[in-house]
Scaffold this active site. Structure first.
Site: not given
Length: 897
Positions: A331-333
């Site tokens: 996942s991207d943050k």
């Protein structure tokens, strides 16, 4: 001689050295040189990818081994003179192909979306004159002018920088605009740290600059990402692989059985070849689950509708099932695991810390003293800090509908919210302390200062980089007034805030002489009083914290891959419950070989300062370990990894078109918790597909076994004809199986580990059901046929009706693979199954009474007593299946609920 633009280290050269390397100067190129370079480098465009035509996509639907067998059966049947049988089989093949064609997602358009980010025109200096030209005509060595609002037309080495800020989030993942400078940086600096460069596609948010074109078209960073997108593709989904293997195995088995039928019938029984071929075709048609592709497709489509209601839009149909197989979510943050709203959490003053409550840009919250003293004594410090945060600030926040909307810089928005939580009214404060002058933030100064008039005189308010302000201050503000600066205290506080992953700003002030109207840098650099530090972060979503925990309970690893700095990434990971003790950066990843990276993946959950190639390599390394990978992203830099992942998940709100077009699923709320909900829906879809297979295959075995048994015992006629088998396969079985597509998930769905990607569709449970239902159902159908054998048409109709009732009763046992029919879980949600059964019984009645159906299928009207007889005989099947379930539960199989 043309310049060498292949070097990857323009950021490490000074502006003058870069101009020399490109054999140009600040006056730009002349037209003759431009023409020569255009011939060498071509136009400033990205390459387009050729898409498959509609005909190619349609023909691709026939590339299926089971359809090959059916097409061969149709051809043989036609050659034998059974035109009706052949047409029905051909219609089945065409219907399956059309269903696949209609459901197939539109062709990938990631490159086209990236191309749309290229600007159409730009300002360029040539022969010392400024002119506007199409961006496609830029060549290496051109000098481009940038201003606020421009989109960067090519990769540029910057010079003459004037407070330039660029939004590079779509390339680097950096959550706030990046301040640019002219100075060179280290040769091995990461992309996000090359502050002397402006990248094609980035947006200029403030300031201006001139830039030397050093990368155009496919030689730009954006072009290299486009090349990665074009050269990677997603692997087949687990279900696609399983169905492919299953189809090949089933086709081989069917052909082998058909061959044995031919040999047995010719050698042992002495049947005519023409009759043998018809029996063989009947066996093939009976054994092939013609309705299975349609049932799988419709089950996936129902999953799509359910996920859309949960704010997850599926762009590619097979992605629904992949979600149920996912073992790792990368996942991207920013905005996915976090709110994408900067929030000030801490205010540090000389008298102690203040804790700030509230979320995002909402103005609800408090600024509470966390020290040991009397809060009323330190109130003046809080008020003065809030005044600096509000008045030395160009942002504002408005309440629009149910949302708080930021207008301006995210960090300044957090300062604005801090002041409001401290009790200030923005309108009143700006009226009481009007601004007289301002020194805007600049990278060479690292601070912003304003001059404000007050009833007691004038004040200069300053905010900026803490190290810079501390270097300008000799005093600090105490509750009782200014006192000598305690540098150790402030540096310790600064390190403490930074270690928590907070972005730290310093606040300071200075009384100015009455009547002051202007301020200069000299005013700032003398007599400044340090007021405090603020710690700001983009906090995790509360629902994301719960969703990460839910994924981990479900046996799914969650890994954060971000372009942000390692310290911030580690701090956010700790709050999310991820392993944060070790953070790998893009540099670390590049230094690891494949074996070492594979080992690191087992231990590390957080990856920071990553490039597009880093993200792609991480996805491929996880897949090499046998993981099924979901990758989230929103920027152009995420597109290659989104496309390569087993399922790419793009953000619907803040995502770029390139990311959305490279993905299989789009989150309309940009929320990680939606992914967890979609995983649960994906597991439900897969369970329902398994239930459909458990239903369809045993009934197909019954149909084929009836013909085989008739041949083995030397019956002179077929108990069921091929067209009657197709009626049962395509109408009755499919209609009933569709009811299973509407089943809701089991309660323990997210507490069980993901299924193995190597797990096939042929399981011990399926084999047991094939044997049990196949044997019992065959005997029941043959028994009914022989009971009425004196009247061939009646006997065949009783055999067909018995087979239909076998499927009807078996459907209810298939709604739960382990729980009994009378279990609470089996009694819930009966409506779809009830509707399907009613529809099948009506269709079967029409099959028997309509003259066209009688002509096509050799059917006839049966009496109510014969219907009841067939229904009663078929009840044997579900009773034996329930006994089998009870035995399985007795020896350790869990009852689903």
């Amino acid at each position: 001689m043309l310049p060498d633009t292949t070097t990857p280290a323009w950021h490490a050269l000074s502006a003058e050295d870069a101009l020399k390397q490109c054999r140009t100067d600040r006056r730009g190129l002349n037209e003759a040189e431009v023409q020569k370079r255009r011939e060498q480098y071509g136009e400033n465009r990205l390459l387009a990818r050729r898409q498959r035509s509609a005909w190619q996509r349609l023909l691709g639907q026939f590339h299926n081994v089971l359809l090959y067998v059916l097409m061969g059966a149709a051809l043989i049947t036609l050659l034998l003179g059974y035109a009706t049988d052949a047409l029905v089989i051909a219609a089945v093949v065409i219907i399956n192909a059309l269903v696949g064609f209609v459901q197939e997602g539109k062709a990938e358009a990631a490159l086209r979306a990236i191309q749309q980010m290229l600007v159409s025109e730009c300002l360029v200096v040539r022969d010392g004159e400024t002119r506007q030209i199409p961006a496609s005509q830029l060549v290496p060595g051109d000098v481009v002018l940038l201003a606020a609002g421009d989109r960067v037309p090519a990769d540029l080495r910057l010079f003459e920088v004037r407070d330039l800020h660029c939004d590079e989030s779509m390339l680097t993942g950096e959550s706030v605009p990046v301040a640019k400078q002219e100075d060179a940086v280290s040769r091995d600096a990461m992309l996000a740290e090359r502050h002397g460069m402006a990248w094609m596609g980035a947006l200029v948010t403030a300031g201006g600059a001139r830039g030397l074109v050093v990368g155009t078209g496919t030689d730009s960073e954006l072009g290299r990402i486009g090349h990665l997108v074009d050269t990677v593709s997603a692997p087949d989904t687990p279900l696609t692989r399983s169905l492919g293997v299953f189809g090949r195995q089933l086709a081989a088995l069917i052909l082998a059985i058909t061959a044995l039928v031919m040999v047995w019938g010719y050698v042992v029984i002495g049947m005519p070849v023409a009759d043998l071929f018809r029996v063989a075709v009947g066996v093939a048609v009976a054994a092939i689950p013609e309705g299975l592709p349609a049932v799988v497709t419709i089950t996936l489509a129902i999953g799509v509708q359910r996920m859309a209601a949960s704010r997850a839009v599926i762009r590619k149909l097979p992605a629904v099932e992949v979600l149920g197989s996912v073992t790792v979510i990368c996942s991207d943050k920013t905005g996915t695991l976090t709110r994408n709203e900067m929030t000030t959490r801490r205010l540090v003053t000389a008298a102690g810390d203040f804790e700030v409550s509230g979320e995002g840009y909402g103005l609800d919250g408090e600024v509470d003293y966390a020290g040991d003293g009397d809060a009323s004594e330190v109130l003046p410090l809080k008020t003065l800090a809030a005044q600096v945060a509000l008045l030395c600030n160009d942002a504002h926040i408005s309440h629009e509908g149910d949302d708080w909307v930021l207008h301006g810089d995210p960090t300044e928005g957090a300062m604005y919210a801090l002041a409001c939580k401290a009790g200030l009214s923005p309108a009143d404060a700006r009226e009481r302390w009007p601004r007289l002058d301002v020194i805007p933030f600049a990278t060479e100064r690292l601070y912003m200062a304003t001059l404000n008039r007050h009833e007691d005189g004038c004040l200069m308010l300053v905010k900026g980089a803490p190290e810079r302000l501390l270097g300008l201050c000799s005093r600090q503000q105490q509750p009782e007034g200014p006192a000598p600066l305690d540098s150790d205290y402030w540096h310790e506080a600064l390190e403490r805030l930074a270690s928590e992953g907070l972005r730290v700003l310093g606040l300071a002030w200075k009384p100015m002489p009455e009547g002051s109207e202007r301020i200069t840098s000299a005013d700032v650099e003398e007599g400044l009083v340090f007021l405090g530090l603020t710690g700001t972060t983009d906090p995790p979503r509360h629902e994301a914290i719960d969703a990460v925990a839910q994924c981990r309970r479900a046996g799914i690893q969650v890994k954060m891959i971000t372009g942000d700095n390692p310290r911030t990434a580690g701090a956010i990971a700790a709050q999310l419950g991820l392993r944060h003790e070790r953070v790998l950066t893009g540099k670390d990843i590049a230094a690891l070989d494949d074996a070492a990276l594979g080992e690191a993946l087992l231990e590390v959950d957080v990856y920071a300062r990553t490039s597009p190639s880093d993200k792609l390599r991480l996805v491929e390394a996880l897949q090499a370990q046998g993981e099924v990978v979901a990758m989230t992203g929103d920027g152009v830099n995420d597109a290659p990894a989104l496309q390569r992942a087993d399922i790419g998940v793009a953000m619907g709100r803040k995502g770029t078109d390139a990311a959305r077009d490279a993905s299989a699923m789009v989150l309309t709320d940009d929320n990680f918790a939606t992914i967890a909900a979609a995983v649960k829906a994906g597991r439900t879809v897969y369970d329902n597909i398994v239930k459909a297979i458990q239903f369809i295959l045993p009934t197909s075995v019954v149909q084929a076994a009836v013909l085989l048994l008739a041949l083995v015992i030397g019956m002179s006629t077929l108990p069921i004809t091929p067209v009657q088998i197709l009626w049962v396969n395509m109408i009755t079985a499919v209609t009933l199986a569709l009811a299973l597509a509407f089943e809701h998930g089991e309660s323990g769905l997210m507490r069980r580990p993901p299924r193995s990607p190597q797990e096939g569709l042929v399981t011990p449970l399926l084999l047991r059901r094939l044997a049990l239902v196949g044997v019992v159902g065959t005997l029941l159908v043959i028994g009914q046929f022989m009971r009425y054998a004196e009247d061939l048409t009646l006997a065949r109709n009783m055999a067909v009706l018995t087979l239909v009732f076998v499927e009807v009763w078996y459907l209810f046992s298939c709604r739960r693979l382990h729980a009994p029919l009378w279990h609470e879980a089996s009694l819930r949600g009966l409506m779809p199954a009830g509707i399907a059964v009613a529809a099948v019984l009506v269709l079967q009645w029409l099959y028997m009474v309509l003259p066209p159906m009688q002509a096509l299928f050799e059917s006839q009207v049966l009496s109510p007593g014969q219907w009841l007889e067939a229904a009663a005989v078929a009840l044997v099947v579900p009773l034996l299946v329930e006994i089998d379930k009870a035995v399985a539960r007795r020896f350790g199989t869990r009852v689903e609920s």
